[in-house]
Design a protein around this motif. Structure first.
Motif, PDB file in Angstrom:
ATOM      1  N   ALA A  64       0.822  -1.220   0.000  1.00 63.43           N
ATOM      2  CA  ALA A  64       0.000   0.000   0.000  1.00 63.43           C
ATOM      3  C   ALA A  64       0.855   1.269   0.000  1.00 63.43           C
ATOM      4  O   ALA A  64       0.353   2.352  -0.346  1.00 63.43           O
ATOM      5  CB  ALA A  64      -0.927   0.000   1.209  1.00 63.43           C
ATOM      6  N   GLN A 116       5.357   6.124   1.402  1.00 56.99           N
ATOM      7  CA  GLN A 116       4.563   7.202   1.976  1.00 56.99           C
ATOM      8  C   GLN A 116       4.993   7.581   3.394  1.00 56.99           C
ATOM      9  O   GLN A 116       4.536   8.577   3.939  1.00 56.99           O
ATOM     10  CB  GLN A 116       3.083   6.792   2.000  1.00 56.99           C
ATOM     11  N   THR A 172      -7.556  -0.318   2.759  1.00 57.35           N
ATOM     12  CA  THR A 172      -6.222   0.294   2.646  1.00 57.35           C
ATOM     13  C   THR A 172      -6.254   1.812   2.621  1.00 57.35           C
ATOM     14  O   THR A 172      -5.235   2.447   2.904  1.00 57.35           O
ATOM     15  CB  THR A 172      -5.517  -0.219   1.374  1.00 57.35           C
ATOM     16  N   TRP A 173      -7.402   2.406   2.281  1.00 58.43           N
ATOM     17  CA  TRP A 173      -7.464   3.870   2.258  1.00 58.43           C
ATOM     18  C   TRP A 173      -7.333   4.462   3.660  1.00 58.43           C
ATOM     19  O   TRP A 173      -7.073   5.652   3.822  1.00 58.43           O
ATOM     20  CB  TRP A 173      -8.768   4.330   1.612  1.00 58.43           C
ATOM     21  N   SER A 204      -4.181   7.723   7.444  1.00 59.10           N
ATOM     22  CA  SER A 204      -4.734   8.617   8.466  1.00 59.10           C
ATOM     23  C   SER A 204      -4.113   8.377   9.837  1.00 59.10           C
ATOM     24  O   SER A 204      -4.337   7.329  10.454  1.00 59.10           O
ATOM     25  CB  SER A 204      -6.259   8.433   8.538  1.00 59.10           C
ATOM     26  N   THR A 257     -17.538   6.594  -0.878  1.00 61.43           N
ATOM     27  CA  THR A 257     -17.120   6.068  -2.168  1.00 61.43           C
ATOM     28  C   THR A 257     -17.599   4.631  -2.360  1.00 61.43           C
ATOM     29  O   THR A 257     -18.049   3.973  -1.414  1.00 61.43           O
ATOM     30  CB  THR A 257     -15.591   6.098  -2.290  1.00 61.43           C
ATOM     31  N   GLN A 277     -15.798   1.936  -2.950  1.00 67.83           N
ATOM     32  CA  GLN A 277     -14.995   0.979  -2.197  1.00 67.83           C
ATOM     33  C   GLN A 277     -15.362   0.998  -0.713  1.00 67.83           C
ATOM     34  O   GLN A 277     -15.336  -0.039  -0.042  1.00 67.83           O
ATOM     35  CB  GLN A 277     -13.503   1.272  -2.386  1.00 67.83           C
ATOM     36  N   GLN A 278     -15.760   2.159  -0.193  1.00 65.70           N
ATOM     37  CA  GLN A 278     -16.194   2.241   1.199  1.00 65.70           C
ATOM     38  C   GLN A 278     -17.540   1.546   1.396  1.00 65.70           C
ATOM     39  O   GLN A 278     -17.750   0.877   2.408  1.00 65.70           O
ATOM     40  CB  GLN A 278     -16.281   3.709   1.629  1.00 65.70           C
ATOM     41  N   ASP A 309     -15.171   7.675   7.905  1.00 64.20           N
ATOM     42  CA  ASP A 309     -13.829   7.318   8.397  1.00 64.20           C
ATOM     43  C   ASP A 309     -13.735   7.392   9.922  1.00 64.20           C
ATOM     44  O   ASP A 309     -12.883   6.736  10.519  1.00 64.20           O
ATOM     45  CB  ASP A 309     -12.774   8.232   7.770  1.00 64.20           C
ATOM     46  N   ASN A 356      -8.689  -2.382  -3.568  1.00 62.54           N
ATOM     47  CA  ASN A 356      -8.281  -1.157  -2.880  1.00 62.54           C
ATOM     48  C   ASN A 356      -6.804  -0.846  -3.079  1.00 62.54           C
ATOM     49  O   ASN A 356      -6.414   0.327  -3.180  1.00 62.54           O
ATOM     50  CB  ASN A 356      -8.608  -1.263  -1.396  1.00 62.54           C
ATOM     51  N   SER A 380      -5.465   2.504  -4.799  1.00 61.81           N
ATOM     52  CA  SER A 380      -4.482   3.326  -4.082  1.00 61.81           C
ATOM     53  C   SER A 380      -3.243   3.557  -4.927  1.00 61.81           C
ATOM     54  O   SER A 380      -2.710   4.677  -4.989  1.00 61.81           O
ATOM     55  CB  SER A 380      -4.083   2.638  -2.771  1.00 61.81           C
ATOM     56  N   ALA A 438      -3.766   6.106  -7.565  1.00 62.48           N
ATOM     57  CA  ALA A 438      -3.887   7.492  -7.083  1.00 62.48           C
ATOM     58  C   ALA A 438      -2.529   8.127  -6.853  1.00 62.48           C
ATOM     59  O   ALA A 438      -2.419   9.359  -6.834  1.00 62.48           O
ATOM     60  CB  ALA A 438      -4.689   7.512  -5.777  1.00 62.48           C
TER      61      ALA A 438
END
Length: 313
Positions: free
Chosen positions: A29, A34, A79-80, A84, A203, A205-206, A261, A305, A309, A312
């Motif tokens: 991911a 990141q 994975t989104w 956070s 979204t 995927q959510q 979230d 996901n 990701s 993006a």
């Protein structure tokens, strides 16, 4: 007769393999690229806390690590959420909070643990004011399933909620001692909270992840209600608490979908033991087929996901 699902659930190799799987998903991911090291540590600290939640409370009456295994599988399919910091801190705080809540079972003198539980909720609410909505349900659980609510524990809860705000406000008053009005600016977030309902904020995927959790919750709950007499009273009450938390969280998400979230982390935590209980303690041909379909769905959702990701970045 032990079926495929039972062999996996009872194997001592399942948890280590799942942990390696979780590390792999985080790497794919974008953990290194990141720089999500703090989030990664919070995630695995929550996994460790889930292991303790299972061990201390004996959530499954046979040897199994399925509670933490399903937590890893489900959490890693969303994975989104990895990026956070606020989300991972919330999840870790609430797993610890559940540990504290369960430890108060039938103990109306558990003032210290109650204080820390509500202090955690209060600290998280400094990051996300909507989290204060969990205060009523935790008080209700203390009164109806955990049986720890008394005048002393209620006061401990109130003091626990106020303490972080008192300390934070005191610190800001010292920093802005020549501008005291600025010290209270952070409270404006509570007046700016949006209570409108916006389903377009969620979204595809959510929605897919939420649908998976709801299906697993419904199946696991029906199985538990039909077979709860086999578990100890304490375990039954803990699962009843998890079910009430799940229903309450789903109501919050229905009313405030734009805060998806904020609430999905709690939903993942409370559904994991319920689905683990179902898959570990059933051994029919139908449940085995459902287990295979569930695993395939989780892997498919995780792959989708990951692909979204990576696109993006």
């Amino acid at each position: 007769m032990k079926r495929f699902q039972n062999k996996i659930a009872e194997s001592r190799r399942t948890l280590p393999i799942t942990i390696l799987y979780g590390v792999g998903i985080w790497l794919l991911a974008g953990l290194v690229h990141q720089g999500w090291w703090f989030q990664f540590l919070c995630f695995f600290a929550s996994v460790y806390a889930m292991i303790h939640l299972n061990n201390i409370n004996m959530l499954i009456r046979i040897y199994s690590r399925s509670v933490s295994v399903f937590y890893i599988l489900l959490a890693c399919s969303a994975t989104w959420m990895f990026a956070s910091i606020q989300g991972t801190v919330q999840v870790l705080s609430m797993v610890i909070g559940l540990l504290l809540l369960c430890s108060c079972y039938q103990d109306q003198k558990s003032v210290g643990r109650t204080f820390y539980l509500y202090m955690l909720i209060s600290i998280v609410s400094l990051l996300e004011p909507h989290f204060l909505l969990y205060v009523p349900i935790f008080l209700l659980l203390m009164a109806t399933t955990i049986y720890s609510l008394s005048v002393r524990t209620f006061m401990a809860a109130i003091i626990g909620l106020l303490t972080p705000y008192w300390l934070y406000t005191g610190g800001r008053l010292y920093i802005y001692r020549y501008q005291p009005e600025v010290a209270f600016d952070y409270l404006n977030r509570f007046t700016e909270v949006q209570w409108s309902t916006d389903y377009t904020a969620v979204t595809t995927q959510q929605w897919a992840y939420l649908a998976l959790l709801v299906v697993l919750f419904i199946v696991g709950t029906i199985h538990f209600w039909m077979n709860s007499y086999k578990d100890k009273i304490r375990v039954r009450q803990i699962y009843n608490s998890l079910m009430m938390l799940t229903i309450y969280t789903l109501i919050l998400m229905a009313v405030q979908p734009q805060q998806y979230d904020t609430f999905i982390g709690m939903l993942t935590i409370v559904v994991s033991p319920i689905v683990a209980h179902f898959f570990t303690l059933t051994n029919s041909r139908l449940s085995n087929l459902f287990y295979i379909v569930t695993m395939a769905t989780i892997l498919l959702l995780t792959g989708m996901n990951l692909w979204i990701s990576s696109s993006a970045f």
